[in-house]
Structure formats: C-alpha cells, structure tokens
Design an enzyme around this catalytic site. Structure first.
Site, PDB file in Angstrom:
ATOM      1  N   GLY A 287      -4.371   0.854  12.434  1.00 31.05           N
ATOM      2  CA  GLY A 287      -3.173   0.648  11.620  1.00 31.05           C
ATOM      3  C   GLY A 287      -3.066  -0.808  11.213  1.00 31.05           C
ATOM      4  CB  SER A 288      -0.240  -2.764   9.909  1.00 29.79           C
ATOM      5  OG  SER A 288       0.677  -2.817  10.982  1.00 29.79           O
TER       6      SER A 288
ATOM      7  CE  LYS B 107       3.074   7.422  16.607  1.00 30.32           C
ATOM      8  NZ  LYS B 107       3.474   7.378  15.155  1.00 30.32           N
TER       9      LYS B 107
ATOM     10  CD  GLU C 132     -11.864  -0.790  14.227  1.00 32.20           C
ATOM     11  OE1 GLU C 132     -11.788  -1.540  13.224  1.00 32.20           O
ATOM     12  OE2 GLU C 132     -12.743  -0.906  15.082  1.00 32.20           O
TER      13      GLU C 132
ATOM     14  CB  CYS D  85      -8.553  -0.741   6.912  1.00 34.33           C
ATOM     15  SG  CYS D  85      -9.795   0.374   7.504  1.00 34.33           S
TER      16      CYS D  85
ATOM     17  CD  GLU E 227      -4.641  -4.324   5.138  1.00 35.74           C
ATOM     18  OE1 GLU E 227      -3.834  -4.267   6.095  1.00 35.74           O
ATOM     19  OE2 GLU E 227      -5.734  -3.739   5.135  1.00 35.74           O
TER      20      GLU E 227
ATOM     21  N   GLY F   2      -0.721  -3.548  15.501  1.00 32.64           N
ATOM     22  CA  GLY F   2      -1.833  -3.647  16.466  1.00 32.64           C
ATOM     23  C   GLY F   2      -1.649  -4.817  17.409  1.00 32.64           C
TER      24      GLY F   2
HETATM   25  C1  UN1 Z   1      -9.685   3.053   6.939  1.00 32.45           C
HETATM   26  O1  UN1 Z   1      -9.325   2.782   5.808  1.00 32.45           O
HETATM   27  O2  UN1 Z   1      -8.886   2.882   7.903  1.00 32.45           O
HETATM   28  O3  UN1 Z   1     -15.350   3.227   5.032  1.00 32.45           O
HETATM   29  C2  UN1 Z   1     -10.986   3.666   7.249  1.00 32.45           C
HETATM   30  C3  UN1 Z   1     -14.406   3.839   4.546  1.00 32.45           C
HETATM   31  C4  UN1 Z   1     -13.904   5.084   5.240  1.00 32.45           C
HETATM   32  C5  UN1 Z   1     -13.023   4.759   6.372  1.00 32.45           C
HETATM   33  C6  UN1 Z   1     -11.884   3.860   6.061  1.00 32.45           C
HETATM   34  N1  UN1 Z   1     -15.022   5.864   5.707  1.00 32.45           N
HETATM   35  O4  UN1 Z   1     -13.851   3.459   3.531  1.00 32.45           O
END
Ligand code: UN1
Length: 464
Positions: free
Chosen positions: A196-197, A143, A218, A252, A353, A201
């Site tokens: 995601g956020s 999804k 994550e 992230c 964030e 999560g």
């Molecule tokens: C993300 O932003 O969810 O290390 C992953 C990094 C990328 C992955 C980011 N390879 O910035």
C-alpha cells in the site's frame, strides 16, 4: 451495486486470529505437496471463473476489462506456481567438517500471517501473499482494502471451495486505520505483510518494530522511463503511454516520470502528447475504453490538487489536468490523461507519488544525467530505459537504483516467477512473488538441523 460485505470490528479480528491459531497445527503438519494440491485446485477454479472475476474487478475497482482479466491471470499463475513449490520448498544439505554428522536447512512456517492488501490489484496482490503463505504452512488473516472487498471475498471463497480446511484462511473487512492497525498490533499475529502507500506502511513498520514483529512492506514508487536519443521513439512512446496511463496510473510501478534526452525532447513530447490525446476514457467494460476512472473521491481530489501544485511550481501542462465531463464520465471519478513538460527533477510532481494518470516529462543532458535524475527520489521500485545501445543499457542496468529495471520495455508488467519489490521508500523487508529470494523467503523461516550419529562427543573446529 457490486456487493455487500460485513464491516469487521475488533472482536472479528480477535476471532479470526484465534481461528488461525487453532488451524495452525493441522496445517503446519499437512504435507506441503498436499497443501499444493489445494492451491492447484484453487488455480483451476480461478481459471474457470476468469471472465466473471475480471468483470467483477472492472465493476468494483474500475480498471478496463483486459486489465481485470490480466489481474486474475496473475493470480492463476501464482496459484499454479506455488502449488508446484509444494513439491520443492527446498533447503540445503551440506557436508559437516566432522565425521558421522550431517546438517541441513529446512523451510518452516512463520505462524499466523496478517496480510494487508491494496485496491489496485484486488485479486492478484492477495494471491501474491496468500498462496506462498499457505504453501509454506502458515495460517492467514487477510485484510483487503475497503475499496475492493468483494473481489477479495470471491478469492477467499474460491480457496475454501478448493478444500482449504477451516480456519486456515480468514478474512476481515474494514478501514486500515481501524482493522488493519489492530491486526498488525494483535498479540496473536506472528508476522505482517503489507502492500500500500508509504505513509501507511511506515506507520505499520513503527507498530511492528515496537513489538519486535516481522513486517514486509511493498509501498509506493516514483518510477521513470529514460528515453535516449538513439531509442526507437514509437516504441518508447507506447511504453510511456502504457506505463503512465495503464490502470489509470494507479500502479506502484507506474511510469509517472519520463526522462528524455535533450536531442529528442521536443520530438518525443509531440508524439507522446498526440498519442495520449487519443486515449478513450470511460466504462472499462466497454471494448473501446482505454482508461477507466480513479478509485474514489479522495484520490480524485488528491490527483487534481497535484495538478495545481505542478502548475504553481512552473511546469507546463500540455494535456489534460482536469476531470473528464464528457458523456458518462461526468458520473464517475474520471481524470483526463495529464502530461506536464519542462518539469525539473526536484519539483513535487516529480518527487511524490500521485497514483493517477499524471506524467511528468523531464529533460536530461546525457545518460549519466538521466540516471542521476531517476535515482534522485525517495523511492526505488521500477525503472526503464529505451535505447539501441548495448553499452547504455548495461550502464543503466548497473546504476539505476530500483528493485526492477526494464530495457526497452515499460516500468510495469512484472512476472510472478521472479522476486518483486523495491528499495528505499518503496519497500522495507524482503520480496514478493517468486524466484530465489522471493516470496518463499518472506513466508518461511530457515531452521538448521545438525545431527551427530557418531555416538561420542565431537567438537566443531571452533570449539576445539
Ligand atoms: C502494484 O502496483 O502494486 O508489475 C503491483 C506490475 C504488476 C504489479 C503491480 N505486475 O505492474
């Protein structure tokens, strides 16, 4: 227009889960090297289509073309890497304490995996989850984010073209609150992997926890770069620019805080501001563009609200802080690269964030103070230190409370051959990507086999 996809309903999720179940026996019993061959082919097709997929990413998600191509490259790398795992997937054989008895551990699939992925890496993140899930013998319902459904659809089509049997990989589209949550709570699903956020999560963790379902999450980050007084300042500025404004700050792993030693604080700020003011906003398909738009109106408004919060808290805005109105920018959700200085560690802009092109610069007294500031947020994904001192780098490596630490490099750009993930609010569960303790541990279970071929009752030490 980039494309049209269906909006799935609950019946579609039901059907997708059913199909994944039907295909599971066949896929589980397909030898892993054979599964790997299909993944290898998918990586080859991705590679052949890299340019057009990269452009599609820019058109659908907004990141600049070089980054769109990088995103596809990450998926290609993951495909080849996991294809190779099809010939390893190794467990252990160890000696038994008894004669004529052997023992080993095997990796076995978990079952039907529900994968829920975000919009910021619309092909790479599905690939981090889909490839390892498939090589381990799971079947999948994916999804993707409803902001980037076309990229995910292309990715799935490529796997089908590579020869994936029917029902092994299923795709549903729609908003997370409807389709994602229904998938997470579906009785036919064995495990969930989510990126995601934090808020979403946590909600999914609650749903899964209540029904004893494994979930890997994550989530966000409030990542920081420490710049010490002995740092190569130009390098540190480049790192802060790339980490703070790359992907328009929508990673992230983005460096949304820079913690600077007091001795070079002013000097750093001047250089950082000057460099950031030269960044060019615009259409990511144009070569000269450095920074693309943010993903949608909701994010656009949220980021601008945070700018107001920062001002009210007493931080000093030295760059940006508003929507870009120049040229074509007025037609999209463009926000100027934004820098706040005189930020204190407890301010909301230094704790929450923002997921946009907003960087907070914080002053630190010394290394210990800088590390304490970095650690004092709810998140723990990525951090970095710029220093020439081997001892400072060793202390930072040991004491920074994040899943990933960079020395003399920015907080972004993790490679796929080591585990990816964070601690605290950044992630609950096991890791993504490769390496020991990475994705294979997420997408497979250990099964332990003891075999006694002595022909008599033997008791292990503990039972004698
Ligand atoms: C993300 O932003 O969810 O290390 C992953 C990094 C990328 C992955 C980011 N390879 O910035």
């Amino acid at each position: 227009m980039v494309g049209v996809v269906v909006r799935s309903g609950r019946e579609d999720v039901d059907q997708a889960v059913k199909a994944a179940h039907r295909a599971y026996e066949l896929w589980r019993l397909t030898p892993a090297p054979r599964r790997g061959e299909i993944l290898f082919k998918a990586a080859e097709i991705l590679s052949r289509n890299k340019e057009s997929l990269g452009r599609l990413e820019t058109r659908e998600m907004g990141k600049v073309l070089s980054e769109g191509l990088g995103d596809v490259q990450e998926a290609i790398d993951m495909g080849y890497y996991m294809a190779g795992e099809g010939r390893r997937l190794s467990g252990e054989t160890v000696p038994s304490e008894l004669p004529d008895k052997d023992m080993k551990s095997l990796r076995v699939p978990v079952g039907v995996f529900g994968l829920i992925t975000p919009w910021n890496f619309p092909i790479a993140i599905p690939s981090w989850k889909v490839f390892p899930a498939l090589i381990c013998g799971n079947t999948v319902v994916l999804k993707p984010s409803s902001d980037t459904p076309v990229c995910a659809t292309k990715f799935v089509e490529i796997l089908v073209e590579a020869g994936l049997p029917k029902g092994v990989l299923n795709l549903v589209h729609g908003p997370g609150g409807e389709v994602g949550e229904y998938l997470a709570s579906h009785p036919g699903v064995d495990a969930i992997s989510f990126t995601g956020s934090f808020d979403t999560g946590k909600r999914l963790e609650g749903i899964c926890g209540a029904i004893h379902r494994m979930i890997v999450t994550e989530m966000g980050g409030k990542n920081a770069i420490i710049v010490m007084d002995d740092a190569n300042l130009d390098l540190a500025v480049e790192g802060a620019i790339w980490g703070g404004f790359g992907t328009t700050g929508q990673r992230c792993t983005a460096a949304s805080r820079v913690v600077v030693h007091r001795k070079i604080y002013q000097k750093f700020i001047e250089k950082f501001r000057k460099r950031a003011s030269r960044l060019k906003l615009g259409d990511g398909l144009q070569k000269e563009t450095d920074v693309g738009p943010v993903i949608n109106e909701t994010q656009f408004n949220k980021i601008l609200r945070y700018v107001e919060v920062g001002k009210k808290e007493g931080a000093k805005l030295i760059l940006g802080g508003k929507a870009c109105q120049k040229g074509n920018c007025a037609e999209g959700y463009f926000i100027e690269p934004t820098i706040f200085v005189n930020v204190t560690p407890e301010m909301r802009i230094a704790q929450e964030e923002i997921f946009g092109p907003v960087v907070s610069v914080i002053k630190a007294e010394n290394l210990g103070d800088a590390i304490r500031i970095v650690n004092r947020t709810p998140y723990g994904l990525s951090s970095a230190i710029y220093t020439q001192d081997v001892n400072s780098s060793a202390v930072a490596e040991r004491d920074l409370e994040t899943g990933i630490v960079y020395i003399n490099a920015s907080t972004i750009g993790a490679e796929i051959q080591l585990p990816f993930g964070g601690i605290k609010h950044s992630g609950y569960g096991r890791k993504e990507a490769g390496g020991r303790g990475g994705a294979l541990d997420t997408y497979s279970r250990w099964k332990v086999i003891y075999r006694d071929f002595s022909g008599r009752l033997q008791k292990a030490q503990i039972d004698k």
